[in-house]
Design a protein around this motif. Structure first.
Motif, PDB file in Angstrom:
ATOM      1  N   ILE A   1      -8.624  -3.386 -28.354  1.00 19.37           N
ATOM      2  CA  ILE A   1      -8.981  -2.736 -27.103  1.00 19.37           C
ATOM      3  C   ILE A   1      -7.767  -2.313 -26.308  1.00 19.37           C
ATOM      4  N   LEU A   2      -6.670  -3.040 -26.457  1.00 23.58           N
ATOM      5  CA  LEU A   2      -5.470  -2.663 -25.736  1.00 23.58           C
ATOM      6  C   LEU A   2      -5.005  -1.282 -26.136  1.00 23.58           C
TER       7      LEU A   2
ATOM      8  N   GLU B   1      -9.757  -2.811 -16.200  1.00 21.73           N
ATOM      9  CA  GLU B   1      -9.674  -4.221 -15.802  1.00 21.73           C
ATOM     10  C   GLU B   1      -9.897  -5.143 -17.000  1.00 21.73           C
ATOM     11  N   GLN B   2     -10.747  -4.743 -17.908  1.00 21.74           N
ATOM     12  CA  GLN B   2     -10.971  -5.549 -19.107  1.00 21.74           C
ATOM     13  C   GLN B   2      -9.720  -5.597 -19.965  1.00 21.74           C
ATOM     14  N   VAL B   3      -9.075  -4.448 -20.123  1.00 24.28           N
ATOM     15  CA  VAL B   3      -7.856  -4.396 -20.933  1.00 24.28           C
ATOM     16  C   VAL B   3      -6.759  -5.258 -20.313  1.00 24.28           C
ATOM     17  N   PHE B   4      -6.573  -5.147 -19.002  1.00 24.85           N
ATOM     18  CA  PHE B   4      -5.508  -5.897 -18.333  1.00 24.85           C
ATOM     19  C   PHE B   4      -5.919  -7.336 -18.019  1.00 24.85           C
ATOM     20  N   ASP B   5      -7.191  -7.633 -18.190  1.00 29.82           N
ATOM     21  CA  ASP B   5      -7.719  -8.980 -17.928  1.00 29.82           C
ATOM     22  C   ASP B   5      -7.418  -9.430 -16.500  1.00 29.82           C
ATOM     23  N   ARG B   6      -7.560  -8.495 -15.568  1.00 31.54           N
ATOM     24  CA  ARG B   6      -7.355  -8.802 -14.151  1.00 31.54           C
ATOM     25  C   ARG B   6      -7.974  -7.676 -13.333  1.00 31.54           C
TER      26      ARG B   6
ATOM     27  N   THR C   1      -0.771  -0.758 -14.120  1.00 33.40           N
ATOM     28  CA  THR C   1       0.593  -1.098 -14.537  1.00 33.40           C
ATOM     29  C   THR C   1       1.491  -1.301 -13.331  1.00 33.40           C
ATOM     30  N   ARG C   2       1.382  -0.404 -12.370  1.00 36.15           N
ATOM     31  CA  ARG C   2       2.229  -0.486 -11.185  1.00 36.15           C
ATOM     32  C   ARG C   2       1.857  -1.673 -10.300  1.00 36.15           C
ATOM     33  N   GLU C   3       0.593  -2.082 -10.325  1.00 34.57           N
ATOM     34  CA  GLU C   3       0.223  -3.280  -9.572  1.00 34.57           C
ATOM     35  C   GLU C   3       0.876  -4.523 -10.173  1.00 34.57           C
ATOM     36  N   VAL C   4       1.102  -4.506 -11.458  1.00 37.16           N
ATOM     37  CA  VAL C   4       1.737  -5.647 -12.122  1.00 37.16           C
ATOM     38  C   VAL C   4       3.250  -5.633 -11.931  1.00 37.16           C
ATOM     39  N   VAL C   5       3.875  -4.480 -12.151  1.00 37.29           N
ATOM     40  CA  VAL C   5       5.345  -4.442 -12.165  1.00 37.29           C
ATOM     41  C   VAL C   5       5.960  -4.038 -10.836  1.00 37.29           C
ATOM     42  N   GLY C   6       5.189  -3.410  -9.952  1.00 37.21           N
ATOM     43  CA  GLY C   6       5.727  -2.950  -8.680  1.00 37.21           C
ATOM     44  C   GLY C   6       5.979  -1.459  -8.662  1.00 37.21           C
ATOM     45  N   HIS C   7       6.018  -0.899  -7.460  1.00 36.11           N
ATOM     46  CA  HIS C   7       6.183   0.547  -7.289  1.00 36.11           C
ATOM     47  C   HIS C   7       7.430   1.077  -7.970  1.00 36.11           C
ATOM     48  N   ASP C   8       8.531   0.373  -7.771  1.00 34.91           N
ATOM     49  CA  ASP C   8       9.831   0.918  -8.162  1.00 34.91           C
ATOM     50  C   ASP C   8      10.417   0.267  -9.410  1.00 34.91           C
ATOM     51  N   ALA C   9       9.634  -0.559 -10.089  1.00 38.40           N
ATOM     52  CA  ALA C   9      10.141  -1.213 -11.306  1.00 38.40           C
ATOM     53  C   ALA C   9      10.452  -0.180 -12.384  1.00 38.40           C
TER      54      ALA C   9
ATOM     55  N   ILE D   1       4.204  -7.976 -31.365  1.00 45.20           N
ATOM     56  CA  ILE D   1       4.211  -9.143 -30.471  1.00 45.20           C
ATOM     57  C   ILE D   1       2.825  -9.547 -29.982  1.00 45.20           C
ATOM     58  N   GLY D   2       1.790  -8.801 -30.376  1.00 47.18           N
ATOM     59  CA  GLY D   2       0.439  -9.170 -29.992  1.00 47.18           C
ATOM     60  C   GLY D   2       0.049  -8.645 -28.626  1.00 47.18           C
ATOM     61  N   ARG D   3      -1.258  -8.719 -28.360  1.00 48.39           N
ATOM     62  CA  ARG D   3      -1.774  -8.226 -27.081  1.00 48.39           C
ATOM     63  C   ARG D   3      -1.208  -9.015 -25.909  1.00 48.39           C
ATOM     64  N   ASP D   4      -1.178 -10.332 -26.025  1.00 45.76           N
ATOM     65  CA  ASP D   4      -0.623 -11.140 -24.937  1.00 45.76           C
ATOM     66  C   ASP D   4       0.842 -10.802 -24.710  1.00 45.76           C
ATOM     67  N   GLY D   5       1.542 -10.515 -25.783  1.00 43.64           N
ATOM     68  CA  GLY D   5       2.945 -10.165 -25.659  1.00 43.64           C
ATOM     69  C   GLY D   5       3.156  -8.891 -24.865  1.00 43.64           C
ATOM     70  N   MET D   6       2.245  -7.943 -25.027  1.00 45.34           N
ATOM     71  CA  MET D   6       2.353  -6.688 -24.283  1.00 45.34           C
ATOM     72  C   MET D   6       2.340  -6.962 -22.779  1.00 45.34           C
ATOM     73  N   PHE D   7       1.434  -7.833 -22.359  1.00 48.59           N
ATOM     74  CA  PHE D   7       1.320  -8.106 -20.936  1.00 48.59           C
ATOM     75  C   PHE D   7       2.393  -9.076 -20.448  1.00 48.59           C
TER      76      PHE D   7
END
Length: 389
Positions: free
Chosen positions: A3-4, A98-103, A178-186, A261-267
């Motif tokens: 699914i990722l 949300e399902q893909v990001f699990d959040r 993605t930006r909610e996880v890493v931040g605006h300017d990451a 690296i697997g799905r968990d590794g991606m996140f």
């Protein structure tokens, strides 16, 4: 496909904001320079003011649409049944991402939908500080854009007719998630962010065969592609030259990372960047290899020698498609199709990434044919079986 991996914020890459209806995904680019659009899909390099994180309003009158999970506003002029379809598409796309990001999203996604390209242009000026010239070009080239500073998605409904709106919104919402996880300017490699968005947009069907061939043909002729599209500015420059194949390459790269690296590794990578780490260091910690080593390995594995690929489903006229890939760019290729009582040769010219698509079948008797494609340095052969189509 997991699914990722469902093939920009960059433009494929971070492929980069959502573009609708056979248009490129567009993401705001704070790079210093833009380039002319010369690719096979209309695109525009978007320069916007940097450091503006306060959400602004637009002078275009918008009305709120009731959805379960988003702040959606639409301009009058969009037919009521389409507004209902939009609301359902938004909720479906949010649930999918949300399902893909699990959040869940931290805040309700903000999606503003403009009825026409003209109002879309006006809206991007108000919301994102685009100049009139930039806004006009964006409206002509894109169906939607994601702004990473204000975390806002703007959409031109006029450009979405006939599109799978839920899929397209999923692309844009992936940038937001993605930006909610890493931040605006990451800092993320543009190819990674765009590739992830493109994969999620594609869904369980995955990137189609044609896009995969584009990716491999591009890498065969430009093996340094990923290294050359790390930033948004680089992405836009490359996209202007080669078009959608950048999305395909990026999506394939994301798929290869997930396999490693697997799905968990991606996140894990995203979470580490969100904590202030570098993407390169996070990848090395998880995989045991550097990002440069991954790119070299991925490029070698994916790029193929010159080939002819035959489609499996005939069109309404009885033709099967055939595709040349990994030939030299803009090269003349002699094509010869030979079968019982049939022998026909002609010359075709490949595109900017060494590809050419043709059809065969409706003008010849059912049977088995051999298609040979040849240049002075490269050749490829495939069998076309029209009897079993």
């Amino acid at each position: 496909m997991k699914i990722l991996l469902t093939v920009a914020g960059v433009g494929m890459l971070a492929l980069l904001a959502l573009v609708f209806v056979s248009r490129a995904e567009a993401s705001a680019n704070d790079g210093p320079a833009c380039v002319a659009a010369t690719g096979f899909i209309p695109q525009f390099c978007v320069n916007v003011p940097v450091g503006t994180s306060v959400r602004r309003e637009t002078t275009v009158p918008l009305s709120t649409v009731l959805t379960a999970h988003a702040d959606v506003r639409v301009e009058s002029g969009i037919p009521a049944p389409q507004v209902v379809r939009l609301a359902s598409s938004v909720d479906n796309a949010i649930a999918r991402v949300e399902q893909v990001f699990d959040r869940p999203f931290t805040t309700k996604p903000r999606i503003l939908v403009f009825a026409t390209r003209a109002s879309f242009a006006r809206g991007t000026q108000d919301l994102f500080g685009y100049s009139p010239e930039t806004a006009e070009s964006v409206a002509l080239s894109y169906g939607g854009v994601f702004d990473p500073q204000t975390l806002t998605i703007a959409v031109s409904w006029q450009a979405t007719a006939g599109a799978n709106v839920s899929d397209l919104l999923a692309h844009e919402l992936t940038h937001l998630a993605t930006r909610e996880v890493v931040g605006h300017d990451a800092v993320l490699p543009a190819w990674f962010e765009e590739g992830l968005a493109a994969e999620i947009q594609a869904g369980f069907a995955g990137i189609d065969v044609g896009a995969t061939l584009e990716a491999r043909s591009l890498l065969a002729n430009a093996p340094d592609t990923l290294n050359a599209i790390s930033t948004l500015a680089e992405w836009h420059k490359a996209y202007a030259q080669v078009g959608f194949a950048l999305y395909a390459v990026s999506a394939e790269a994301v798929s290869a990372i997930e396999t490693t690296i697997g799905r968990d590794g991606m996140f894990f990578l995203l979470a580490e960047v969100g904590r202030g780490g570098s993407f390169d260091d996070a990848y090395r910690a998880r995989s045991g290899e550097s990002l440069d080593e991954f790119i070299a390995r991925f490029t070698t594995a994916l790029a193929l020698r010159a080939s002819v690929t035959i489609g499996t489903v005939a069109d309404s006229s009885g033709n099967l498609t055939w595709t040349l890939s990994a030939f030299a760019p803009n090269a003349d290729v002699e094509v010869r199709i030979k079968g019982k009582s049939y022998d026909f040769a002609y010359t075709v010219r490949t595109d900017a990434i060494g590809m050419y698509r043709g059809t065969f079948g409706s003008t010849a008797a059912l049977g088995i044919y051999t298609l040979t494609a040849r240049t002075a340095k490269l050749d490829a052969t495939a069998v076309i079986d029209t009897a079993s189509r």
